[in-house]
Structure formats: structure tokens, C-alpha cells
Design an enzyme around this catalytic site. Structure first.
Site, PDB file in Angstrom:
ATOM      1  N   ARG A   1       1.074  -0.925   0.203  1.00 62.73           N
ATOM      2  CA  ARG A   1      -0.176   0.266   0.030  1.00 62.73           C
ATOM      3  C   ARG A   1       0.831   0.834  -0.280  1.00 62.73           C
ATOM      4  O   ARG A   1       0.620   2.367  -1.131  1.00 62.73           O
ATOM      5  CB  ARG A   1      -1.097  -0.073   1.049  1.00 62.73           C
ATOM      6  CG  ARG A   1      -1.639   0.860   0.501  1.00 62.73           C
ATOM      7  CD  ARG A   1      -3.803   1.166   1.648  1.00 62.73           C
ATOM      8  NE  ARG A   1      -4.140  -0.607   1.306  1.00 62.73           N
ATOM      9  CZ  ARG A   1      -5.348   0.021   1.129  1.00 62.73           C
ATOM     10  NH1 ARG A   1      -5.331   1.993   0.349  1.00 62.73           N
ATOM     11  NH2 ARG A   1      -6.361  -0.583   0.395  1.00 62.73           N
TER      12      ARG A   1
ATOM     13  N   GLU B   1      -9.909   6.071   6.987  1.00 58.69           N
ATOM     14  CA  GLU B   1      -7.953   5.651   7.126  1.00 58.69           C
ATOM     15  C   GLU B   1      -8.104   7.475   5.680  1.00 58.69           C
ATOM     16  O   GLU B   1      -6.814   8.108   6.360  1.00 58.69           O
ATOM     17  CB  GLU B   1      -7.604   4.617   5.940  1.00 58.69           C
ATOM     18  CG  GLU B   1      -7.797   3.389   6.692  1.00 58.69           C
ATOM     19  CD  GLU B   1      -7.273   2.289   5.913  1.00 58.69           C
ATOM     20  OE1 GLU B   1      -8.541   2.034   5.269  1.00 58.69           O
ATOM     21  OE2 GLU B   1      -6.318   1.642   6.244  1.00 58.69           O
TER      22      GLU B   1
END
Lengths: 492, 790
Positions: free
Chosen positions: B329, B732
Site C-alpha cells: 500500500r 483511513e
């Protein structure tokens, strides 16, 4: 003598004889009473999840202060009203601070929330607080929230905490006062269970008890001793709590200065310190949190030589003296002489601190102190600098400079002090020798708070700042907090 | 006509009337939070005979062979029932999420400071804690590898290297007019959930175990407990009502504590509880990965990026844990919002003798994006352009809309529109002038300003995790019980899903009973993570509700001879043509007619096709966007800093609950700000973490938030993907809004010497700021604008 402690909870008098010396209020609530609303977040008084309110009679008035129940010993709530989150909602109706927190989305995971509620409850009952974001942030500095980012909590506080108190606690204040008066007395407390918890009512009583038990642990606010219990799992079978000794919590202001009794809390002495110097008042405000200042005492902080002490450098720079007593002796010494080396103080086995005297700076003296920490509120300084310059016609004739974080103890910068004599405030070039002298005055350590290099660099920067301010520079141009405050004032 | 039993086939039942969805309703537990009645694991009423467990470890060992383990003193403590070690694990001594490399108890070797060696089981928590300190662990020390640099030198990794490559960055660099390069350190972060790790296990019949756990991943706790006990999954049930915060720290790292509690419970036959104290928690559990980032960027002189080379060197700790996904990520977000024509994005997953780093809100994305912002700031400083201009000319757009991993950036117009709105609402250009004027007149204090974008990919990049289940029951009194596989850690998931289900049945939320997440109700779930909780679980719950509703509609249609399209559930009523009924009446009648009123709904995210092996396909269903503008003031004598004002505009699609979404945005931003400013993890020379309590590890307090804090939701056309009511995930992405604060600090430092790039590392503590300031002052002249070869 009394062999119990007594306190109020939910309007009832609770009298306990089975108090272990180091049992904490949090363990009492969660383990004994199964009141699980109060949470343990850190066990060291830094997160505020365990906050409860203690109501006490102060000059005949009910005053509620927030305390960290995780590091408060149970015996220390004698004579107080203990208020926990379970006590606030009455008859199915939420307390105003609870309602505001719901309405403004002040909780997410909810674990810190009871602690916030209790701090807000004490703010709700506080008198004379200015309604401002700054006030609220100051009250909330000891409560950590990891979810909300605080904005809704601050808003809830602004909405709910600045009206005249109209909750059940306000309605029954007279009744509570009467009940507290009925359980307060001037008898010594001595509870003998797995050791003892004692609370003498007089200085003489303390002196005798301590002389007979020099291995006992003296406790004033327990903001440090509490950690020995919860973190180091220290076995402390003999606890002598000083909190009920008549007169030991005095704060006496005079033209000469301020005398703080050993059990005067940071909260008790805050106004007097601000009266000595605004910089000192601001330093006091940044010691710990509301919870820590409500319990912690200057006497205790000095007496156990806690390295976690941001006030000693300031007090040393001001020329403070320490008063010590034992069964057969009393003495006074300059505060800096008390700190011998890291973890070691000039205190005899049965000797105890009774007070600290802080001289008021005279008209020729300029006092400044700066605390540098990773976080502004509720942090321990990486470097703490305090400066008192005596100035005659623009020339420094005397300097007292003390630092924290630069050595194992709070320490004076003797070389820099000497080098400053004769320096001219209007001539920064004349400060140079003193700035250089700091390098030989200290050999700071590297640790998790800062590196040696940063500490030295900052120590010099703080001396420069103190001199710049002394020579007339605007603090708002030199310090980010002053700058921010000035900007807030302009915006308001 | 019969009602479709499976709403995924054929026409779903009539669309719900939105009465709860989109409302700024309070968190479902808000009243319980404020009254202290919301129960966390340690608050659940303890069964009779409860024992308490404390983990034991070698307090000075960092890495070494265990020569001798003397537990006699611990066993002798009054109240101690058992002391357990690796030898007492009935099944497999492993609590890792995948690779089998996380022993529950160290076996033969200590691999990091804080590794659990044994556990004490005692009548009281106090006795267990005391006894746990009495063990003597004799170690033969092995030189420990602590820093990423040490690990690079030793060439040790927990997982293979990985890279994205597009075009030819080598050629691109050559073609660029200017090349800049540097190294940046990005610190890790402790989760500091207020509720520490906790679990309690209650033995059941036939060797089964019921586990209350504070976990984001009940299914994984179930599997782990079954694995360590050596029993089938079906004998283990995990339940979690709520967590006192998770933030990724309870995704894989809750396993160990549940496992130990279960081993203790199986060993003693009594319920056993383990709640870590704060220091143990901070020492023994993983954190956000810290990185050394080596960067190089070539640009065209106008500031347009030509080529990028990025090397992400991550400290993963002693085991893999979730480092694969986290570091992937980071790579997926190494572009922030910028188009890189040629790029090489490389990642090394370094093995160090430290606690295994893990998931943390953003899951590697924040570090990738911060590196990208460093490239932009460097270009801006060296060209003398405003950083916002450089950001904007590098944004993805209609032509330049493919990420380095090949996914199209379809909503590039949202990015442009959102940033343009924020640029205006924050008064960026006026304030840029004011900042410049302030700095010119202020020798000590310097201001900085930055406006940075967020583009965050939504979906688990591990494809199989993108699925969810829900179980909805309608009872004959018209009350509804709602269960799904998502966990509640404060983010308001339960409330959002309940709002969706309430609208499906046309009832108020008072008719919905939200139950604890339980692996016996909804099995085989993924973790509540990757911001996906609502996207997945609300969709599954909606499908469950739709299925029940479809059956009721079919029944009512026959019963009252009303066409199905004239049957509606709204306003606490059921309208069947002229007939108006209560849900209770319908439920009762349907029950009498033997209609099933329970349904397990299921949802699997469509359209994601990522193949990691070939690094091709589409990893994300969509991107969430946002922007933040931050103004800071720094003290160039001490490094102190305040954040003066922050403006945020964030894209949540069409919000299901704007109050909860705002809460996520503000909270995420402040958490990100803490990561980049005051939160510093510090290891001593021996490799021992010394910041393991709030006294030494400083998360933001109330006074750290900007006094002027303006947060708004972006009003756009909603999610172009068919997500739950066209909303977007919000957990997030807001963390990375805080990049604006870091860039603003960098901007303030940069004002000291125009043209020179500060070497500011994260977190920007006072010391880090001073270090950057000192670097600026000591440098003789600005860096050359001429090409610089790294």
C-alpha cells in the site's frame, strides 16, 4: 485515633476499615465495587481515562477537582466526596455535560469518555473560569482521546460548562457540606492491614510516627508514589499520608515572597506563583494536567527528588529555600543544595519537607522561564531554563540561572552566571561569554526526550531568549505560544 | 408474480425511503459511553472462578538464545495457579496472521525486546503481574539489528522485494531538465488505543472455547485460538461488542492475547482473562512501519515531473505480520495524486530484531504519500515556484490518468474541483502573501503554509478479504436483530449499518437491536480494516434485509391481493395498497404463514482484479479524495511549533451519517498530525524501546489542535461506483490530510534560505525541526538549480 477512612459516595457515607496501604481508588472502584465505568488507560496518571472527581470543602465551599484514580491511594480520599461517572445521570436524565457530549458527537470508541465526563463535571462546577477555548484545553490537558481529535469535546465543554451549575450536586450542596463536615475530624488515622496506612493530623504527630518508622513512605499527592505502586509494583507496606496535617497546605503571600507548605498542591499555589511572575504562572499551568496539579505537591516533588520536576529550576533561579523538619530538628537550606545527585537528596532518614519559600523578585530583577517539551501540555521538559537577572541601569549586576534536563539534577549554570555580570542588555555582543560558558557548565545526556546536542543548543537559545526579552523584545515575536495567544486575542 | 428470494438476481424489492440514512445521528453507544455503561472486555461481568493472566518476558534481552528459564520464584507467589511456556501449548505455537512466524511464547530464542516468554496464571491480576517479574531468563546475546540501515547492511528481509515499474525511469531521468534527490526518514507510530489489548476465554464443552476479545478480526482470533488449542474452528467462538479504539493495532495483534488466555483457560479449566498493562502493550505489540526513503525525481524545469525513483526501506520487525499488504500500500500511494510518466517504485521489507510492525490506519499509505509530497516540495523549492502550483500541474487529469500500477484515475475531476474549492475557501493565495510578509518581519518565528491532496485507494489489496456477511432476524413483535461481521472500534460502523437496515424496513432505530460481532453468527469474515467496514457490511446487511422484505412483500401481495410495487415499508408502517399495517402485524402474520424471517446476507466487492504476481489489474474499487490547508508557526531558536489554522475539504461521496464522517475526518487528521509532529518512538542503543507509556510517548492533546479548524464535506455527485447509497469509505483517508501540517513546517523551514531544500524528517519534533533549521543555516549557499546527479 481512627482506624477507618470515611468518604461520601452517592450521598452515602462509606466507612472502610479494610484499606490496604497502597490500594488505589481505581482498584477499589473496579475490583471491589465492580463499578466499571471508570477505566484504566495507562496506570500512570497520563491519559485521564480513570478520572474521577473529588469534592472537598475549601473555605466552606464545595470544590470539585479531577483526579487520576489509578494513582490515588484509597486512603487519600478520606473526608471527600467521591464522584464517578455512574453518579451523574439522575432519574434517567443525563447530566448537562453528558448530554452535550452526546449532542455534539464527543465520543467515538467511548473508552476515554468517562474520564472526559468527569473532568468536564469539575469544570462545570468550577467558579470564575473564563469561557474560552484556552480554558477548556487547559482543563482537558490531562485527558487523552485518540478518536475524535478533541474538537467536539471542546465544543461540548464550551456549550455545557460555563452556565451556573444546576445539577443534582448543586441542589444538594448544603446537604453534602453537612455530611462532609460530619465525617471530617482532626484525629490521626491509622489502619493496620498488610502494613499500615496512616494519616497524622499534626506535624508533631507526623514527626513522631516517622521517627518510629523511618522506612515508611511519605505520601503527599501520590502523583509519583502512585507510579511506584502501579508501574514498579513496589512493596510499600507503610504509608504515611500527609494530606490531613493541619496547616501544612498553607500558601502564604507576603511582600517578601510566597511560602508554600509541603502539601500545598500545584493547584493551590498557582495563583500565588502567577503573582510572583506571569512566566512562573504559565510554567505552573503547564505542569502535568489539572488532575496532576489537583493532587501533586511541590513539597512532594522536591522531597523525593523526582527527576520529573519542571518547577525546581524556576524555584532555584528565584532563590528559593527549603524547610525541613524532623522530630528533634528544623533546618533551612537553599533549594539547589538539596539535590545532591540523580536520585539522591540531602534528606536524613526521619526528616521531612515542611515548606518552600520563594522570594519575590524585586523591582530591579527580571525573571523568565521557558519549558521546552515535545508537546506543550502535560509533557516533561527536555530542557527547562529559568533566569533571574538583576539589572541596574541596563547592566546585569547579578544573575541566577538554573536548568532542568541538562544534568542529573536541576542545576545552576554557575559559569554563565558569573560571565553575565557586567553584560549590557542593549548590547547582545556582551552576552557572548555567558552563552559560551554554558558549554562548560553542562554535559547533558541523550535520552528519549532529546539528544545531548539539542539540549545544549536549546539551553543557549533559552538564555538568549531570556536576555532578548529582558532587553525589551516582545515575547509574542519570540515564542510560538505567546504568538498564538496574541493572534487569538486579535481574532476575539 | 413471486418475490425474488435472492435480491441479487432479478429486480430487488422496492428502494427504501431514506429516513435514517444521511442523518447526523449520534453514535449508537453515545449514551452508554457518557454514562460509563458501555462494556469493554475488562468490564464484562466475570464468571465465577475467573483467573488472571500476565505475560512474562526477559526485561533486558533484545535478541539471544535462551539458555535457561527459571520460573520457580514466579510459581511460588501466593495465588499463582500456573506458569505456562511454549511447552504448554497444546496445538501449534503460532499466532501469526499467515506465515507461521509469530510464536505465542518464545521457544529457544528471543527475537525482539519485549517478546513473551511465558505467562503467569493467578487468582488476581496483581499476583500475576508480580509473579511475571520474578522469572530469571538467562540469555546468550546475539548482536541485534535495529535500524533499517542495519538491516540493509545485513541484507535481511521478512518478505521478498517488490517493485512497480512503468516506462523507463532511467531514460526519463536523462530526459529531465533537472534531477533532485535525497533521503527522508519517516517515523513509526504507536496506536495508543485507549483500551489496551484484552481478551478473556471461557472453557466450553468438548474442548471448546468462548473468547471475548478486543479485536478487529474476530475470525482470525477464532482461527488462532483453534490452532493453538489444536481443536477445530467450529469449537471456538469469538465475540466482540466494542473496542476502545483499534486503528489497526487490533487487526492481527489481538491474536496473541486471546491465544494466551485460551491456553490458560484450557490448561486450568477455568475462565482466564488477560489485559495488558500499558507498558507491556506498547512494548509487545507492533506499530506503524518506519521508513528510510531514498528518492530521486526528474522534472522539466516548469516543475512537471518526468521520472521518479523511490526506494522504500521499511523496518518490518522480526516477522512478516501484515508487512506485505502494508508495504504494497505504501507503493500504491507513492504517487499521492501525481502523475509519474516514468517510475520505479521499489520496496524492501527489512527484517529487524524489533517488535513486528503491523497495520495502522492508512496501512502504509501515509508513508508513501508523504514521500511524494517531499518530491513536490523539493521541486517547488528548487524552481522557486509555489508548492501548490507544482502540485496542481502534476495532478492526474483526463490525459495523464494512469497510476504507476496501471489503474485509471477516473475521478481526476473530483481531485481538481475539490482542491480548487479548498484553495478558494482557505484563502490560500492571500495567506501565502501574509505568510511571506510575516516571515520578512519576524527573525525568530517563521510561518509556513501548505495545501496538500489526498487520494486513497479503497479495497483490500488482498482480494479475498473484500467480502462480508450479515445476519438479520425479524421477530414476530416487529423488532429486528442485526449482526454482521464488522467490528465496532469507535468508528460508528454499527450505527451506519443500523441506519441502512432501519430504512430498509421503514422503522426507527429503536426497533433495531445491534448485537455484538460473533463468529458463530457470521462466519469467515475479514478484518474490520482498510476503511471498508461500512462498504462491505452495510451492503451485506442491506441484502439480508432486502431478502426478508422481499419475502414479506410476496406474502402481503398474495394475502391482500395488492401488486408488489404498491407495498412499501416507511414511517414505522407497512403500506400494502390501501391497507396500513405495523411491521409487528406483518411479522406476526408472516410467521403464522410460515415465512422465513431471517436471512444471511453476503457481499463481495465487484470489479477488483488485482494480480500481485504480474502487478496488473485494478486493486481498488475507487479512490476517496480530500484536501487540507495548514498554517503553522515555528520557533527557529527552539524548534517549537504550533498549528495555527487548518482547513479541510473531504470527499465521502453521499454521506450515510455526516456527523460520524466528520468525526472520522477530524480524528484521522489529528492522529496523522500526531504521527508527523509529537509522536516519537525512541530506541536506545541496545535496541530497547524507551517510549512505552504516555509519559514519554506524546499523542496530541486538546490544545494541539488548531484553534482555527474548519472541516467540510465535499459536495459532489456521490460515489460513481455502486457502493452503499453512493457513499465513500472514510476511516483511513483523513490521516493523510495531516501531510499538510508536515509540508507547512517544511515550508516554514524553507523560508530561511530560498532555493534550499530542508532535510526535515518525520516526526517533526522540536528537535527534528531544529536539526533542519541548523542544516539550512550551516549550508553556505542554496543548492544549485543545475542538474544534480545522485
Amino acid at each position: 485515633m481512627r482506624e477507618t477512612i470515611r468518604f461520601l459516595k452517592g450521598g452515602e457515607v462509606i466507612e472502610l476499615s479494610d484499606v490496604r496501604p497502597t490500594e488505589t481508588v481505581l482498584d477499589y472502584l473496579r475490583l471491589r465495587c465492580r463499578l466499571t465505568g471508570t477505566k484504566e488507560g495507562c496506570g500512570e496518571g497520563d491519559c485521564g481515562a480513570c478520572t474521577v472527581a473529588l469534592g472537598r470543602l475549601v473555605n466552606g465551599r464545595m470544590v470539585y477537582r479531577p483526579i487520576n484514580s489509578c494513582i490515588q491511594l484509597l486512603g487519600m480520599i478520606d473526608g471527600a466526596e467521591l464522584v464517578t461517572v455512574e453518579d451523574l445521570a439522575a432519574d434517567g436524565r443525563l447530566h448537562p455535560v453528558q448530554q452535550a457530549m452526546v449532542d455534539l458527537h464527543g465520543s467515538q470508541c467511548g473508552f476515554c469518555t468517562p474520564g472526559f465526563i468527569m473532568t468536564l463535571f469539575t469544570l462545570y462546577h468550577a467558579e470564575g473560569e473564563e469561557k474560552s477555548r484556552k480554558t477548556v484545553c487547559d482543563w482537558l490537558a490531562g485527558n487523552l482521546c485518540r478518536c475524535t481529535g478533541y474538537r467536539p469535546i471542546v465544543d461540548a465543554a464550551l456549550n455545557a460548562c460555563f452556565e451556573a451549575a444546576g445539577d443534582a450536586f448543586a441542589w444538594r450542596a448544603n446537604e453534602t457540606r453537612d455530611k462532609l463536615r460530619a465525617i471530617m475530624d482532626s484525629r490521626d488515622i491509622y489502619i493496620n492491614r498488610d502494613g499500615f496506612f496512616a494519616s497524622p493530623a499534626t506535624v508533631d504527630g507526623l514527626a513522631s510516627l516517622y521517627a518510629a518508622n523511618p522506612d515508611a513512605t511519605l505520601v503527599a499527592g501520590a502523583t509519583d508514589v502512585g507510579l511506584w505502586v502501579t508501574k514498579h509494583l513496589a512493596d510499600l507496606p507503610k504509608i504515611i499520608w500527609l494530606g490531613r496535617i493541619a496547616g501544612l497546605d498553607r500558601v502564604e503571600e507576603s511582600p517578601a515572597g510566597v511560602l508554600m507548605g509541603a502539601t500545598a498542591t500545584y493547584a493551590d499555589s498557582e495563583a500565588a506563583m502567577a503573582g510572583l511572575s506571569p512566566a512562573l504562572g504559565e510554567l505552573w499551568r503547564r505542569i502535568g494536567s489539572k488532575q496532576v496539579r489537583a493532587s501533586g505537591t511541590i513539597g512532594g516533588n522536591i522531597a523525593n527528588g523526582s527527576p520529573i520536576g519542571d518547577t525546581p529550576p524556576a524555584l532555584i533561579a528565584l532563590g528559593a529555600t527549603l524547610e525541613l523538619q524532623s522530630k528533634d530538628n528544623e533546618r533551612t537550606l537553599p533549594l539547589e543544595d538539596f539535590f545532591l545527585e540523580y536520585g539522591k537528596q540531602d534528606r536524613k532518614p526521619d526528616e521531612f519537607v515542611t515548606g518552600v519559600f520563594v522570594p519575590r523578585p524585586d523591582a530591579n530583577q527580571i525573571f523568565r522561564c521557558f519549558k521546552i517539551s515535545k508537546r506543550f501540555d502535560q509533557d516533561i521538559s527536555s530542557v527547562m531554563g529559568a533566569f533571574r537577572f538583576t539589572v541596574v541601569s541596563g547592566t546585569i549586576t547579578d544573575a541566577r540561572i538554573a536548568y532542568g534536563g541538562m544534568a542529573g539534577t536541576p542545576m545552576r549554570a554557575k559559569g554563565a552566571e558569573t560571565a553575565l555580570i557586567g553584560a549590557v542588555l542593549d548590547n547582545p555582543a556582551s552576552w557572548g561569554t555567558a552563552m559560551k560558558a554554558l558549554v562548560s557548565d553542562f554535559k547533558p545526556l541523550t535520552d528519549m526526550r532529546a539528544s545531548s546536542e539539542y539540549r545544549m543548543e536549546t539551553a543557549r537559545a533559552l538564555l538568549a531568549k531570556a536576555l532578548m526579552e529582558a532587553s525589551g523584545s516582545d515575547p509574542a515575536g519570540l515564542n510560538v505560544l505567546d504568538h498564538r495567544e496574541a493572534a487569538d486575542d486579535r481574532a476575539a | 408474480m413471486t418475490a425474488p428470494l435472492d435480491p441479487r438476481k432479478g429486480q430487488p424489492a422496492a428502494a427504501a425511503t431514506l429516513a435514517q440514512v444521511r442523518k447526523p445521528l449520534a453514535h449508537d453507544s453515545a449514551q452508554k459511553h457518557v454514562t460509563g455503561t458501555a462494556a469493554y472486555v475488562d468490564d464484562v461481568v466475570e464468571p465465577v472462578g475467573m483467573l488472571h493472566v500476565a505475560p512474562g518476558w526477559a526485561r533486558n534481552a533484545v535478541r539471544g538464545k535462551i539458555l535457561n528459564l527459571d520460573l520457580d520464584k514466579a510459581r511460588a507467589v501466593d495465588g499463582v495457579v500456573a506458569v505456562l511456556t511454549a511447552a504448554d501449548v497444546p496445538g501449534i505455537n503460532d499466532c501469526s496472521p499467515a506465515l507461521g512466524d509469530d510464536p505465542v511464547f518464545a521457544d529457544g530464542e528471543i527475537q525482539f525486546f519485549g517478546q513473551v516468554v511465558f505467562a503467569v496464571v493467578a487468582e488476581t491480576r496483581d499476583a500475576a503481574r508480580r509473579a511475571a517479574r520474578l522469572a530469571a531468563v538467562e540469555i546468550e546475546p546475539i548482536t541485534a539489528i535495529i535500524s533499517p540501515e542495519d538491516a540493509v547492511a545485513a541484507d535481511t528481509t521478512v518478505l521478498p522485494d517488490y517493485q512497480f515499474r512503468r516506462g523507463s525511469p532511467e531514460t526519463g531521468m536523462t530526459a529531465a531538465d533537472h534531477i533532485l534527490s535525497g533521503v527522508m526518514h519517516i517515523g513509526g507510530q504507536e496506536h495508543f488505543y485507549l483500551e489496551g489489548q484484552a481478551a478473556f476465554a471461557v472453557p466450553q464443552e468438548d474442548g471448546g472455547m468462548f473468547v471475548h476479545s478486543s479485536t478487529q478480526h474476530p475470525t482470525e482470533v477464532q482461527h488462532t485460538v483453534a490452532k493453538v488449542l489444536g481443536v477445530p474452528d467450529a469449537l471456538v467462538t469469538t465475540e466482540v461488542r466494542r473496542m476502545g479504539g483499534g486503528f489497526g493495532g487490533k487487526e492481527s495483534q489481538a491474536n496473541q492475547w486471546a491465544a494466551i488466555a485460551a491456553i490458560a483457560a484450557a490448561h486450568t479449566g477455568r475462565p482466564c482473562k488477560l489485559r495488558l498493562d500499558r507498558d507491556d502493550d506498547m512494548i509487545m505489540t507492533g506499530k506503524r512501519h518506519d521508513f528510510r526513503v531514498e528518492w530521486q525525481v526528474g522534472h522539466d524545469g516548469e516543475g512537471r515531473i518526468r521520472a521518479v525513483e523511490l526506494d522504500f526501506l521499511a523496518r518490518c520487525g522480526y516477522s512478516a505480520d501484515l508487512s506485505l499488504g502494508v508495504n504494497d500500500r505504501t507503493m500504491f500511494h507513492a504517487d499521492s495524486s501525481y502523475f509519474y510518466p516514468d517510475a520505479a517504485i521499489r520496496s524492501r521489507r527489512l527484517k529487524t530484531d524489533t517488535v513486528s510492525n503491523t497495520a495502522f490506519r492508512g496501512f502504509g499509505g501515509p508513508q508513501g504519500m508523504l514521500a511524494a509530497e517531499r518530491l513536490i516540495d523539493a521541486i517547488a523549492i528548487s524552481t522557486g515556484k509555489d508548492p501548490l502550483e507544482v502540485r496542481k500541474i502534476n495532478f492526474y487529469d483526463a490525459e495523464r490518468n494512469f497510476t504507476p500500477y496501471g489503474m485509471p484515475v477516473e475521478e481526476h475531476h473530483v481531485l481538481h474541483d475539490l482542491i480548487a474549492q479548498l484553495e478558494k475557501s482557505s484563502g490560500y493565495w492571500d495567506r501565502r502573501e501574509r505568510v511571506r510578509a510575516f516571515n520578512a518581519a519576524s527573525p525568530v518565528l517563521k510561518k509556513g503554509l501548505a495545501l496538500t491532496p489526498v487520494k486513497f485507494g479503497i479495497s483490500f489489496t488482498l482480494k479475498h478479504l473484500n467480502q462480508a456477511g450479515a445476519l438479520v432476524h425479524l421477530y414476530t413483535d416487529g423488532s429486528i436483530q442485526l449482526n454482521h461481521g464488522g467490528t465496532e472500534m469507535g468508528q460508528g460502523l454499527y450505527q451506519k449499518v443500523a441506519q441502512v437496515v432501519a430504512d430498509e424496513f421503514g422503522v426507527g432505530l429503536d426497533r433495531i437491536r445491534i448485537t455484538a460481532t460473533n463468529t458463530s453468527k457470521v462466519p469467515n469474515t475479514g478484518p474490520t480494516a482498510a476503511s471498508s467496514g461500512t462498504d462491505l457490511n452495510a451492503m451485506a446487511a442491506k441484502r439480508a434485509a432486502e431478502a426478508i422484505k422481499a419475502r414479506l412483500i410476496g406474502f402481503l401481495s398474495t394475502e391482500h391481493q395488492v401488486p408488489e410495487d404498491q407495498i412499501h415499508f416507511a414511517s414505522n408502517k407497512v403500506f400494502a395498497g390501501e391497507k396500513v399495517l405495523t411491521l409487528a402485524e406483518v411479522a406476526k402474520a408472516a410467521h403464522m404463514a410460515r415465512i422465513q424471517m431471517s436471512h444471511a446476507g453476503f457481499y463481495a466487492t465487484p470489479g477488483i482484479t488485482w494480480e500481485r504476481e504480474s502487478a496488473t489489474g485494478r486493486p481498488f474499487l475507487y479512490f476517496a479524495y480530500g484536501g487540507a490547508c495548514a498554517e503553522v508557526t515555528i520557533d527557529t531558536m527552539t524548534g517549537e511549533m504550533t498549528v495555527d489554522r487548518v482547513d479541510i475539504l473531504h470527499d465521502v461521496g453521499h454521506s450515510i451519517n455526516p456527523a460520524i464522517d466528520i468525526g472520522q475526518i477530524e480524528g484521522g487528521f489529528v492522529q496523522g498530525m500526531g504521527w508527523l509532529t509529537t509522536e516519537e518512538l525512541w530506541w536506545d542503543d541496545a535496541g530497547r524501546l524507551r517510549t512505552h507509556a504516555p509519559s514519554t510517548y506524546k499523542i496530541p492533546t486538546a490544545s494541539d489542535i488548531p484553534p482555527d479548524f474548519r472541516v467540510a464535506l465535499y459536495e459532489g455527485n456521490g460515489n460513481p461506483q455502486d457502493t452503499i447509497y453512493r457513499s465513500k469509505a472514510v476511516g483511513e483517508p483523513p490521516v493523510m490530510l495531516a501531510n499538510a501540517v508536515f509540508c507547512a513546517i517544511n515550508d516554514a523551514v524553507a523560508s530561511l534560505k530560498p532555493g534550499m531544500i530542508p532535510e526535515l524528517n518525520a516526526p517533526a519534533t522540536p528537535e527534528a525541526i531544529m536539526k533542519a533549521v541548523r542544516g539550512m543555516r550551516r549550508a553556505k549557499a542554496p543548492q544549485s538549480h543545475e542538474p544534480v546527479q545522485a
